[in-house]
Design an enzyme around this catalytic site. Structure first.
Site, PDB file in Angstrom:
ATOM      1  N   ASN A  41       1.671   6.214 -10.096  1.00 45.56           N
ATOM      2  CA  ASN A  41       0.396   6.147 -10.819  1.00 45.56           C
ATOM      3  C   ASN A  41      -0.789   5.818  -9.909  1.00 45.56           C
ATOM      4  O   ASN A  41      -1.922   6.181 -10.233  1.00 45.56           O
ATOM      5  CB  ASN A  41       0.531   5.084 -11.927  1.00 45.56           C
ATOM      6  CG  ASN A  41      -0.807   4.681 -12.501  1.00 45.56           C
ATOM      7  OD1 ASN A  41      -1.388   5.393 -13.327  1.00 45.56           O
ATOM      8  ND2 ASN A  41      -1.332   3.542 -12.065  1.00 45.56           N
ATOM      9  N   ALA A  63      -7.315  18.817  -5.543  1.00 47.34           N
ATOM     10  CA  ALA A  63      -6.255  19.327  -4.658  1.00 47.34           C
ATOM     11  C   ALA A  63      -5.029  18.417  -4.717  1.00 47.34           C
ATOM     12  O   ALA A  63      -3.892  18.901  -4.743  1.00 47.34           O
ATOM     13  CB  ALA A  63      -6.773  19.417  -3.221  1.00 47.34           C
ATOM     14  N   TYR A  79      -9.816  15.384  -4.973  1.00 47.58           N
ATOM     15  CA  TYR A  79      -9.004  14.837  -6.072  1.00 47.58           C
ATOM     16  C   TYR A  79      -8.218  15.961  -6.774  1.00 47.58           C
ATOM     17  O   TYR A  79      -7.017  15.837  -7.032  1.00 47.58           O
ATOM     18  CB  TYR A  79      -9.944  14.139  -7.056  1.00 47.58           C
ATOM     19  CG  TYR A  79      -9.285  13.425  -8.209  1.00 47.58           C
ATOM     20  CD1 TYR A  79      -8.628  12.207  -8.019  1.00 47.58           C
ATOM     21  CD2 TYR A  79      -9.333  13.947  -9.500  1.00 47.58           C
ATOM     22  CE1 TYR A  79      -8.048  11.534  -9.094  1.00 47.58           C
ATOM     23  CE2 TYR A  79      -8.756  13.282 -10.575  1.00 47.58           C
ATOM     24  CZ  TYR A  79      -8.117  12.076 -10.353  1.00 47.58           C
ATOM     25  OH  TYR A  79      -7.540  11.417 -11.415  1.00 47.58           O
ATOM     26  N   LYS A  99      -4.159  16.429  -7.265  1.00 46.22           N
ATOM     27  CA  LYS A  99      -3.521  16.431  -8.587  1.00 46.22           C
ATOM     28  C   LYS A  99      -2.815  17.775  -8.850  1.00 46.22           C
ATOM     29  O   LYS A  99      -1.746  17.807  -9.465  1.00 46.22           O
ATOM     30  CB  LYS A  99      -4.550  16.100  -9.673  1.00 46.22           C
ATOM     31  CG  LYS A  99      -5.134  14.684  -9.543  1.00 46.22           C
ATOM     32  CD  LYS A  99      -4.063  13.592  -9.622  1.00 46.22           C
ATOM     33  CE  LYS A  99      -4.632  12.200  -9.665  1.00 46.22           C
ATOM     34  NZ  LYS A  99      -3.604  11.155  -9.784  1.00 46.22           N
ATOM     35  N   SER A 154      -3.488  14.905 -13.356  1.00 49.06           N
ATOM     36  CA  SER A 154      -4.777  14.849 -14.069  1.00 49.06           C
ATOM     37  C   SER A 154      -5.099  16.255 -14.570  1.00 49.06           C
ATOM     38  O   SER A 154      -4.683  17.250 -13.951  1.00 49.06           O
ATOM     39  CB  SER A 154      -5.880  14.397 -13.113  1.00 49.06           C
ATOM     40  OG  SER A 154      -7.153  14.626 -13.698  1.00 49.06           O
ATOM     41  N   ASN A 173       0.860  -1.181   0.000  1.00 51.00           N
ATOM     42  CA  ASN A 173       0.000   0.000   0.000  1.00 51.00           C
ATOM     43  C   ASN A 173       0.899   1.234   0.000  1.00 51.00           C
ATOM     44  O   ASN A 173       1.702   1.419   0.927  1.00 51.00           O
ATOM     45  CB  ASN A 173      -0.873  -0.055   1.264  1.00 51.00           C
ATOM     46  CG  ASN A 173      -1.893   1.048   1.306  1.00 51.00           C
ATOM     47  OD1 ASN A 173      -1.689   2.134   0.771  1.00 51.00           O
ATOM     48  ND2 ASN A 173      -3.013   0.775   1.949  1.00 51.00           N
ATOM     49  N   VAL A 174       0.759   2.080  -1.018  1.00 47.92           N
ATOM     50  CA  VAL A 174       1.664   3.237  -1.148  1.00 47.92           C
ATOM     51  C   VAL A 174       1.538   4.230   0.018  1.00 47.92           C
ATOM     52  O   VAL A 174       2.413   5.055   0.215  1.00 47.92           O
ATOM     53  CB  VAL A 174       1.488   3.997  -2.491  1.00 47.92           C
ATOM     54  CG1 VAL A 174       1.871   3.128  -3.671  1.00 47.92           C
ATOM     55  CG2 VAL A 174       0.083   4.562  -2.646  1.00 47.92           C
ATOM     56  N   ILE A 197      -9.847   9.249 -19.768  1.00 50.02           N
ATOM     57  CA  ILE A 197      -9.261   8.031 -20.329  1.00 50.02           C
ATOM     58  C   ILE A 197     -10.177   6.852 -19.989  1.00 50.02           C
ATOM     59  O   ILE A 197     -10.679   6.759 -18.863  1.00 50.02           O
ATOM     60  CB  ILE A 197      -7.855   7.788 -19.728  1.00 50.02           C
ATOM     61  CG1 ILE A 197      -6.957   9.037 -19.854  1.00 50.02           C
ATOM     62  CG2 ILE A 197      -7.186   6.564 -20.371  1.00 50.02           C
ATOM     63  CD1 ILE A 197      -6.610   9.500 -21.252  1.00 50.02           C
TER      64      ILE A 197
END
Ligand SMILES: NC(=O)c1ccc[n+]([C@@H]2O[C@H](COP(=O)([O-])OP(=O)(O)OC[C@H]3O[C@@H](n4cnc5c(N)ncnc54)[C@H](O)[C@@H]3O)[C@@H](O)[C@H]2O)c1
Length: 248
Positions: free
Chosen positions: A90, A157, A155, A159, A142, A63-64, A188
């Site tokens: 990623n 904030a 999200y 990116k 993104s 888990n990153v 995508i």
């Protein structure tokens, strides 16, 4: 062919989607790719798929957001493969809500994976890359980090933060010949976007000058450019792969 031959590339969140496509394109250019993702079964399946195509691949579960997990993974990669030449941050999640309704857990979860996870993996990889005085780190941001989006403040904030993080790392790491760039995908076709209603997809497509959603391979091609020697004089940049949606 062989643009990154024999380089060791760690790609987080690469058991599926954009991450897997990046792994496939790196492997096709001669790299040994390290699939790093949350669940063993998915990691094993992705590695087996790559090996069945004749590619060099290895897999690790972790888990990153957990520094101990990442310490163990990066140590194991170095023990087995000697080094890390390329890191692609990623792994990313969304937990969409309007600000007024957003729960603290939704905010924290997205910050933890997208932003803190990238910091943790970057720190681990840079310790290895600085010693060999070469490396390429690619952060998957993104277009939402460039233009914002209602219902995605958490999200956006992360990116946008990743883009600033990319520039700061690029300045800190340049003297060690470690380059850091960001890729900002538009819309995508992956599992992340598959749950969007057809009319939403249609309205997005109308706003995209090239008139369609992108494919994971479109993102992978740009990552390959940043990973390979084609971009040895490029660092600190963010490039959108979005069919022309954003033109900054
Ligand atoms: N799909 C799009 O349209 C789009 C657009 C812009 C940016 N992106 C970004 O591209 C990246 C990949 O997106 P995708 O569409 O392929 O998503 P996806 O959900 O299909 O894949 C994400 C992968 O990350 C893994 N992951 C999640 N949390 C993790 C953690 N804590 N530790 C390790 N692995 C973890 C998941 O298990 C999954 O395999 C993300 O950073 C996303 O924000 C996607």
């Amino acid at each position: 062919m062989n643009r990154i031959k024999d380089r060791i590339a760690v790609i987080t969140g690469s058991a599926r989607g954009i991450g897997f496509s990046i792994a496939e394109s790196f492997a096709a250019e001669g790299a040994t790719v390290i699939i790093l993702d949350l669940f063993k079964e998915a990691v094993d399946e992705a590695v087996a798929k790559l090996i069945s195509q004749g590619y060099k691949a290895d897999g690790f579960t972790g888990n990153v957001t957990k520094p101990d997990d990442m310490e163990a993974v990066f140590n194991a990669v170095v023990e087995k493969h000697k080094t890390v030449d390329i890191l692609v941050n990623n792994a990313g999640i969304t937990k969409d809500n309007l600000i007024l309704r957003m729960k603290e857990e939704e905010w924290d979860a997205v910050i933890a994976v997208n932003l803190k996870g990238t910091f943790i993996c970057t720190q681990k990889a840079f310790k290895i890359m600085m010693k060999q005085r070469s490396g390429s780190i690619i952060n998957i941001a993104s277009v939402i980090g460039l233009m914002g989006n209602a219902g995605q403040a958490n999200y956006a904030a992360t990116k946008g933060g990743l883009i600033a993080f990319t520039k700061s790392c690029a300045k800190e790491f340049a003297s060690r010949n470690v380059r850091v760039n960001a890729v900002a995908p538009g819309f995508i076709q992956t599992e992340m976007t598959s749950s969007l209603p057809a009319e939403v997809v249609e309205s997005y497509a109308k706003a995209i000058p090239l008139g369609k959603m992108g494919l994971p391979e479109d993102v992978a091609k740009l990552c390959l450019f940043f990973a390979a020697d084609d971009s040895t004089y490029i660092t600190g940049q963010t490039l959108a792969v979005d069919g022309g949606l954003t033109m900054y």
